[in-house]
Design a protein around this motif. Structure first.
Motif, mmCIF file in Angstrom:
data_model
loop_
_atom_site.group_PDB
_atom_site.id
_atom_site.type_symbol
_atom_site.label_atom_id
_atom_site.label_comp_id
_atom_site.label_asym_id
_atom_site.label_seq_id
_atom_site.Cartn_x
_atom_site.Cartn_y
_atom_site.Cartn_z
ATOM 1 N N GLN A 263 0.807 -1.226 0.000
ATOM 2 C CA GLN A 263 0.000 0.000 0.000
ATOM 3 C C GLN A 263 0.841 1.278 0.000
ATOM 4 O O GLN A 263 0.291 2.378 0.006
ATOM 5 N N SER A 280 -2.041 3.943 -1.043
ATOM 6 C CA SER A 280 -3.262 3.643 -1.791
ATOM 7 C C SER A 280 -4.082 2.622 -1.011
ATOM 8 O O SER A 280 -3.534 1.652 -0.461
ATOM 9 N N THR A 281 -5.377 2.841 -0.988
ATOM 10 C CA THR A 281 -6.295 1.907 -0.323
ATOM 11 C C THR A 281 -7.194 1.197 -1.324
ATOM 12 O O THR A 281 -8.092 0.458 -0.932
ATOM 13 N N ASN A 282 -6.961 1.411 -2.628
ATOM 14 C CA ASN A 282 -7.833 0.812 -3.649
ATOM 15 C C ASN A 282 -7.029 0.178 -4.773
ATOM 16 O O ASN A 282 -7.374 0.312 -5.950
#
Length: 331
Positions: A263, A280-282
């Protein structure tokens, strides 16, 4: 009790012997202090290397041998740096004109090196290779022996070329960015080279286009574009389906990348003299800045992991500088 007095000669003997013992003890202490080496801290904050005009571009930390491996734009050789600032040549040969990005594939005992020629190495640059060379050299990490040299520019003759950075996937395939043509090359584990992806969106115009590249364990590449700071996500199984990562922070000048964890991406911007920490979380559809580290005017190029918690940035300074430095990032 009766008092006994020692003869004068006896007194002098004991005094002299005591002085000799004191002098001997002092000498031993001094020798011990001189012989004791200066303590080098674990994971030092900064390593300054007194190597003139080396101008390194790429760096990797070799945990097995406890050393940093660095490239050289001006001399072409690969060097090894210890924590005590000592430098030794790890590998060199005439086809190494300018060594740029490095990738240490430790599990396969390989050091992969991007080779280019932008005229920085005046001793080895030739009209036939200037802005035309994009090659991959592979060395054995134990012996330093060259095991493979692959000229990637022949896949697209007549175009300008500059092999810049390298990522390696779980199967041992290497992916190499070309900064002067909008291309990512692939070299499989058997040494077979191909054009993995070519797209006009990767063009840098009159400047550098694609630059840093890393492999994500979920099966895609993250690739930075220097001239406008774009960050791309390129699926290994479907490279033509690449997408642009949405980032609100300007990443102009993007150079080296380090995937710190799935991440977290560390990105060096030379023109902004800053290392950005992106998260990033997606799955890298989008990313946000989660910290940054200002390097100062040292021409930072790229970054490497040393321990699970430490990352080190390469400071080449200028092409004629009497030194370069390797500095721990402090966000």
């Amino acid at each position: 009790m009766p008092h006994f007095s020692l003869p004068a000669k006896t007194k002098l003997f004991y005094v002299a012997r005591g002085l000799r013992y004191a002098l001997l003890a002092a000498l031993l202490t001094a020798c011990s202090d001189d012989d004791e080496p200066d303590t080098i801290p674990a994971n030092p904050a900064k390593i300054t290397v007194p190597q003139a005009a080396l101008h390194p571009e790429g760096i990797q930390y070799d945990e097995t041998s406890k050393r940093f491996l660095v490239s050289s734009r001006t001399k072409g050789q690969i060097g090894a740096v210890k924590d005590d600032s000592t430098y030794a040549v790890f590998a060199d040969e005439p086809r190494l004109i300018s060594t740029i990005g490095l990738n240490l594939d430790a599990g396969r005992q390989r050091l992969l090196v991007a080779i280019s020629d932008n005229g920085a190495n005046t001793a080895r640059s030739t009209p036939a290779t200037l802005r035309q060379l994009a090659a991959l050299a592979i060395f054995n990490t134990t012996s330093g022996a060259l095991s493979s040299y692959i000229n990637l520019g022949t896949l697209r003759p007549g175009m300008p070329h500059f092999a810049n950075d390298i990522a390696v996937d779980a199967q041992g395939n290497a992916y190499i960015t070309d900064s002067l043509s909008p291309i990512i090359y692939k070299v499989d584990a058997q040494g077979v080279a191909s054009v993995f992806l070519e797209n006009a969106q990767f063009s840098g115009g009159t400047g550098f286009g694609l630059n840093g590249i890393v492999f994500h364990p979920d099966g895609y590449l993250l690739v930075a574009k220097a001239n406008d700071g774009s960050l791309f996500k390129v699926p290994i199984s479907n490279p033509a389906g690449f997408t642009k990562v949405t980032v609100t922070q300007s990443l102009v000048g993007a150079d080296g990348l380090l995937l710190f964890d799935p991440q977290t991406l560390l990105l060096v911007s030379g023109s902004q003299t800053t290392v950005f920490r992106l998260t990033s979380t997606n799955a890298w559809v989008s990313a946000a800045e989660a910290g940054k580290f200002a390097t100062g005017a040292v021409s930072p190029t790229t970054i490497t992991r040393r321990t699970p918690g430490d990352a080190y940035v390469l400071y080449p300074y200028q092409a004629t500088s009497p030194r370069f430095a390797i500095t721990k990032a402090a966000f």
